[in-house]
Scaffold this motif. Sequence first.
Motif, PDB file in Angstrom:
ATOM      1  N   LYS A 447       0.837  -1.208   0.000  1.00 26.59           N
ATOM      2  CA  LYS A 447       0.000   0.000   0.000  1.00 26.59           C
ATOM      3  C   LYS A 447       0.871   1.257   0.000  1.00 26.59           C
ATOM      4  CE  LYS A 447      -4.017  -1.964   2.422  1.00 26.59           C
ATOM      5  NZ  LYS A 447      -4.741  -2.009   3.727  1.00 26.59           N
ATOM      6  N   LYS A 448       1.929   1.227   0.807  1.00 26.73           N
ATOM      7  CA  LYS A 448       2.812   2.392   0.916  1.00 26.73           C
ATOM      8  C   LYS A 448       3.504   2.684  -0.416  1.00 26.73           C
ATOM      9  CE  LYS A 448       6.242   4.330   4.086  1.00 26.73           C
ATOM     10  NZ  LYS A 448       7.091   4.074   5.271  1.00 26.73           N
ATOM     11  N   VAL A 449       3.979   1.626  -1.087  1.00 33.65           N
ATOM     12  CA  VAL A 449       4.640   1.820  -2.383  1.00 33.65           C
ATOM     13  C   VAL A 449       3.668   2.395  -3.407  1.00 33.65           C
ATOM     14  CG1 VAL A 449       5.864   0.691  -4.273  1.00 33.65           C
ATOM     15  CG2 VAL A 449       6.290  -0.044  -1.946  1.00 33.65           C
ATOM     16  N   LYS A 450       2.446   1.881  -3.429  1.00 32.67           N
ATOM     17  CA  LYS A 450       1.459   2.371  -4.399  1.00 32.67           C
ATOM     18  C   LYS A 450       1.079   3.822  -4.116  1.00 32.67           C
ATOM     19  CE  LYS A 450      -0.435  -2.091  -5.805  1.00 32.67           C
ATOM     20  NZ  LYS A 450       0.262  -2.000  -7.099  1.00 32.67           N
ATOM     21  N   GLU A 451       0.968   4.187  -2.833  1.00 36.45           N
ATOM     22  CA  GLU A 451       0.683   5.586  -2.481  1.00 36.45           C
ATOM     23  C   GLU A 451       1.807   6.498  -2.933  1.00 36.45           C
ATOM     24  OE1 GLU A 451       0.036   5.539   1.717  1.00 36.45           O
ATOM     25  OE2 GLU A 451      -1.920   4.524   1.571  1.00 36.45           O
ATOM     26  N   LEU A 452       3.053   6.049  -2.751  1.00 36.27           N
ATOM     27  CA  LEU A 452       4.186   6.867  -3.193  1.00 36.27           C
ATOM     28  C   LEU A 452       4.234   6.969  -4.713  1.00 36.27           C
ATOM     29  CD1 LEU A 452       7.096   5.948  -0.755  1.00 36.27           C
ATOM     30  CD2 LEU A 452       6.265   8.244  -1.281  1.00 36.27           C
ATOM     31  N   GLY A 453       3.794   5.925  -5.402  1.00 36.33           N
ATOM     32  CA  GLY A 453       3.717   5.998  -6.863  1.00 36.33           C
ATOM     33  C   GLY A 453       2.789   7.113  -7.308  1.00 36.33           C
ATOM     34  N   GLU A 454       1.644   7.231  -6.642  1.00 42.37           N
ATOM     35  CA  GLU A 454       0.713   8.325  -6.951  1.00 42.37           C
ATOM     36  C   GLU A 454       1.333   9.679  -6.626  1.00 42.37           C
ATOM     37  OE1 GLU A 454      -2.811   7.400  -4.775  1.00 42.37           O
ATOM     38  OE2 GLU A 454      -3.167   5.509  -5.832  1.00 42.37           O
ATOM     39  N   LYS A 455       2.048   9.753  -5.504  1.00 40.28           N
ATOM     40  CA  LYS A 455       2.686  11.020  -5.114  1.00 40.28           C
ATOM     41  C   LYS A 455       3.801  11.405  -6.076  1.00 40.28           C
ATOM     42  CE  LYS A 455       1.663  10.688  -0.164  1.00 40.28           C
ATOM     43  NZ  LYS A 455       2.216  10.484   1.194  1.00 40.28           N
ATOM     44  N   SER A 456       4.489  10.405  -6.668  1.00 39.96           N
ATOM     45  CA  SER A 456       5.570  10.723  -7.612  1.00 39.96           C
ATOM     46  C   SER A 456       5.015  11.404  -8.861  1.00 39.96           C
ATOM     47  CB  SER A 456       6.344   9.453  -7.990  1.00 39.96           C
ATOM     48  OG  SER A 456       5.565   8.565  -8.772  1.00 39.96           O
ATOM     49  N   ARG A 457       3.837  10.983  -9.298  1.00 42.21           N
ATOM     50  CA  ARG A 457       3.205  11.631 -10.455  1.00 42.21           C
ATOM     51  C   ARG A 457       2.744  13.036 -10.107  1.00 42.21           C
ATOM     52  NH1 ARG A 457       2.858   6.316 -11.123  1.00 42.21           N
ATOM     53  NH2 ARG A 457       2.524   5.406 -13.199  1.00 42.21           N
ATOM     54  N   LYS A 458       2.174  13.200  -8.926  1.00 42.40           N
ATOM     55  CA  LYS A 458       1.709  14.521  -8.493  1.00 42.40           C
ATOM     56  C   LYS A 458       2.880  15.491  -8.325  1.00 42.40           C
ATOM     57  CE  LYS A 458      -2.517  12.942  -6.190  1.00 42.40           C
ATOM     58  NZ  LYS A 458      -3.195  12.712  -4.873  1.00 42.40           N
ATOM     59  N   ALA A 459       4.047  14.964  -7.915  1.00 44.07           N
ATOM     60  CA  ALA A 459       5.217  15.828  -7.725  1.00 44.07           C
ATOM     61  C   ALA A 459       5.616  16.521  -9.018  1.00 44.07           C
ATOM     62  CB  ALA A 459       6.388  15.005  -7.189  1.00 44.07           C
ATOM     63  N   LEU A 460       5.463  15.808 -10.164  1.00 41.25           N
ATOM     64  CA  LEU A 460       5.849  16.374 -11.461  1.00 41.25           C
ATOM     65  C   LEU A 460       4.750  17.197 -12.112  1.00 41.25           C
ATOM     66  CD1 LEU A 460       7.712  13.294 -12.995  1.00 41.25           C
ATOM     67  CD2 LEU A 460       8.759  15.427 -12.224  1.00 41.25           C
ATOM     68  N   ALA A 461       3.524  17.006 -11.654  1.00 42.92           N
ATOM     69  CA  ALA A 461       2.398  17.730 -12.249  1.00 42.92           C
ATOM     70  C   ALA A 461       2.396  19.187 -11.796  1.00 42.92           C
ATOM     71  CB  ALA A 461       1.086  17.051 -11.855  1.00 42.92           C
ATOM     72  N   GLU A 462       1.667  20.020 -12.520  1.00 46.23           N
ATOM     73  CA  GLU A 462       1.621  21.451 -12.193  1.00 46.23           C
ATOM     74  C   GLU A 462       1.223  21.656 -10.733  1.00 46.23           C
ATOM     75  OE1 GLU A 462      -0.280  25.638 -13.897  1.00 46.23           O
ATOM     76  OE2 GLU A 462      -0.579  23.738 -14.979  1.00 46.23           O
ATOM     77  N   GLY A 463       2.024  22.445 -10.017  1.00 48.24           N
ATOM     78  CA  GLY A 463       1.767  22.699  -8.611  1.00 48.24           C
ATOM     79  C   GLY A 463       2.411  21.705  -7.670  1.00 48.24           C
ATOM     80  N   GLY A 464       2.973  20.585  -8.205  1.00 42.69           N
ATOM     81  CA  GLY A 464       3.625  19.578  -7.376  1.00 42.69           C
ATOM     82  C   GLY A 464       4.992  20.032  -6.900  1.00 42.69           C
TER      83      GLY A 464
END
Length: 482
Positions: A447-464
């Motif tokens: 679960k933790k790895v999958k949550e971080l996967g989502e956060k990695s995409r948000k980090a690169l998106a506008e405003g991340g």
Amino acid sequence: MTYAELVFVPSPGMGHLISMVEMAKLLIDREPQLSVTVLIMKLPFDSDFDSYANSLATSMDTARIRFVHLPRVNIDIEFSAGTFLTSFVEGNKPQVKRAVADIANSAGSNRQLGGLFLDMFCTTMIELADEIGVPSYVFFTSSAAFLGLMLHLQSLQDEQHLDITEFKDSATELDFPSFKNRLPAKVLPSVVLMKESVRTFLELARRMRATKGIVINTFDELEPHAVASLAGLGAPAVYPMGPLLNLNTKTKKKADGGRQGDGIMEWLDEQPPSSVVFLCFGSAGSFREDQVKEIAYALERSGHPFLWSLRRPPPKGKFELPSDCSDPAEVLPEGFLDRTASVGKVIGWAPQAAVLAHPAIGGFVSHCGWNSTLESVWYGVAVATWPIYAEQQFNAFELLVELGLAVEIKMDYRVNFQMESDVTVTADEIEGGIRKLMEEAGGDRRKKVKELGEKSRKALAEGGSSYLSLGCLIEDILSNMP
């Protein structure tokens, strides 16, 4: 409008070049005033790096990134631990200097040299930027925690005159500001445990402090403690801009007609979701025959479907990368391929990002190279750690203990500069790690790895977080142009 030309100098490693080019793409996509010239230093022997670098110029669809291939330098390089890369960079410095001077001299009234971006192993070249009067930045291809380790060890060496090589074979646990947990000395990288290389390696950290900033291939949400610790360690401005990954890998055709390169994705399509364990050890990872057999016994006994990228070590005494086995049966236990034909697939080179992206993959037995680590996070795939060389033991500890994203097969396994180890990891150890990795479906780690996967995409998106860090870097570049 004044346009700024940035010069990038990667070191000759696939992971270094690929992530640096990805950073260049982000910069020019975001800021129309910027363009990039990448200087390619050729290794003194033929390698996949050279062919990949040659293909980049034709594959890039932008006129604002160009590649300059420097002539191969005939220098007497000692192929030994801790000295090769330093000698190689120093030998190439004169022609890098000429190339940078040519770029500076060719700039016009509305275009000028805006700065040098130097790979973490090329920081002795900051003097070239100083001579021309432009700022220099470091591109750090490993983790924020490893940057913290380098800066801290360099301070201990220079200010407290600590002999770091005394930690070789020590059971000591050490306090480092970039980690919340104590670090076992056994996972320090080999390069800081050898007298012939430690001072040269930590000189790189000393020089990093003199640059305008350090771009790190990580993101705040992955390493919050490590990133926050860097200012207190005397780092200049830090820009976490990752994950910087080239995820558009294709299945590679082989010279044998694609026998091992084809069919990978089709085979994965036939497997149940999250059922397959993927074993891949990077472009330089390989094992001798007795270790290969232990892996095979473990896979067969575990009963889990597997995809195994099996590479053949280079000939003894040769400074080369591993190659694919022409006949894997020659190094595998007798009858292994027949007995496992219904559950497993042994391949050569693997399109790693494409494999990790496949829904059939349930776990990744990895060497813990930093790019591979970021790919596993991006795709939300938990890891079983089996480091081999460089800082991979340190990365394994970070994944396992500090971040809680992995299970252990062996955390302190390492090879020498000839890619040989005096340790054999047993089938029992490997099987135990694979079972723990694959049989905790729905567990906290996954679960933790999958949550971080989502956060990695948000980090690169506008405003991340990485998007904002990129904006700060561009602002710094434009405000510090000569």
